[in-house]
Design an enzyme around this catalytic site. Sequence first.
Site, short mmCIF file in Angstrom:
data_model
loop_
_atom_site.label_atom_id
_atom_site.label_comp_id
_atom_site.label_asym_id
_atom_site.label_seq_id
_atom_site.Cartn_x
_atom_site.Cartn_y
_atom_site.Cartn_z
N LYS A 188 31.52 30.68 46.02
CA LYS A 188 31.11 31.41 47.23
C LYS A 188 30.37 30.48 48.19
O LYS A 188 30.59 30.52 49.40
CB LYS A 188 30.25 32.62 46.85
N GLN A 194 24.69 38.60 42.34
CA GLN A 194 25.83 38.37 41.46
C GLN A 194 25.67 39.19 40.18
O GLN A 194 24.65 39.15 39.51
CB GLN A 194 25.92 36.87 41.13
N ASP A 200 29.03 43.00 49.70
CA ASP A 200 29.89 43.27 48.52
C ASP A 200 30.52 44.66 48.62
O ASP A 200 31.45 44.98 47.89
CB ASP A 200 29.07 43.19 47.23
#
Length: 292
Positions: free
Chosen positions: A52, A96, A119
């Site tokens: 990322k 995460q 997200d």
Amino acid sequence: MVLIDGKATAAQIKAEIKEEVDRIVSNGGKRPHLAAILVGHDGGSETYVKNKVLACEACGFQSTLIRFEDDITEEALLAEVDRLNCDESVDGFIVQLPLPKHISEQKVIEAIDYRKDVDGFHPINVGRMAIGLPCYVSATPKGILELLRRYNVPTSGRKCVILGRSNIVGKPMAQLMMQKQYGDSTVTVCHSRSATLKKECQEADIIIAAIGKPGFLTADMVKPGAAIIDVGTTRVPDPSRKSGFRLSGDVDFEHVAPLCSFITPVPGGVGPMTICMLMQNTLSAAKKEFYR
Ligand code: NAP
């Protein structure tokens, strides 16, 4: 049969994003800024977060990686989420997953300001997605829609079977494939308790497999001419590889591919699109496209 090249498509989208960012910055605008919180040292999570950060560089974004050991308390993690919610220099951020067992993932997700939830896991974004309102759509289903669109895979009025009902893939995928402005398909969702799974697959024009069982979808389950999207990524031991494993999809690619109109490989299909869509969501956050 058309092989859907997720790697090339993702590279092209990242170049498009970079072009837009360069334009924004040269016009005096703010460079998009994505922050990521990583807790602990899980190998998979380390790799995802590293990729990322690399994707941010490729897109011309600023990125910030915030690391904690896996003994961080839930309270301290929630305080960090709150700090990022209030940090005006940060356009969007992710925590995460998975998190250590003593931390409630749902609590953390709900603590993220939905306007920075790139997200797309916050219930406000999930709810808005479900009723077709502008929002951050979670990256994997968004990437699949983008592949279907860019490859002109016919979806409107077609029968689409989704294998798996997870919150991050199966459920949002079903919502999006059903909606008029996206898939406009007739959608069936199958899971581990589905009694007619094989028959549903045999009648499907599009199958999106997201169950995590290597080679599950075999040639006898696929109608000739169907389009197949393989989301599965399971690490299977492979002593011939330096890493000791290879990634395996949910589709018996060798025998299914010759039957299909379109198919995604694993690796190089859905996977590369996922991070790329996170970048797209971050650009949308920086542009305040969905929320002020
Ligand atoms: P998950 O939470 O692992 O859940 C698996 C789903 O598959 C569940 O709904 C389960 O049914 C169903 N299932 C399991 N065995 C089955 C069987 N034998 N027959 C029918 N259904 C079955 O799902 P996920 O997180 O979406 O992950 C699925 C796969 O996609 C994994 O391989 C994961 O690594 C991969 N993935 C890839 C990406 C990417 O970017 N490429 C992103 C996310 C996930 P029940 O609900 O009944 O238990």
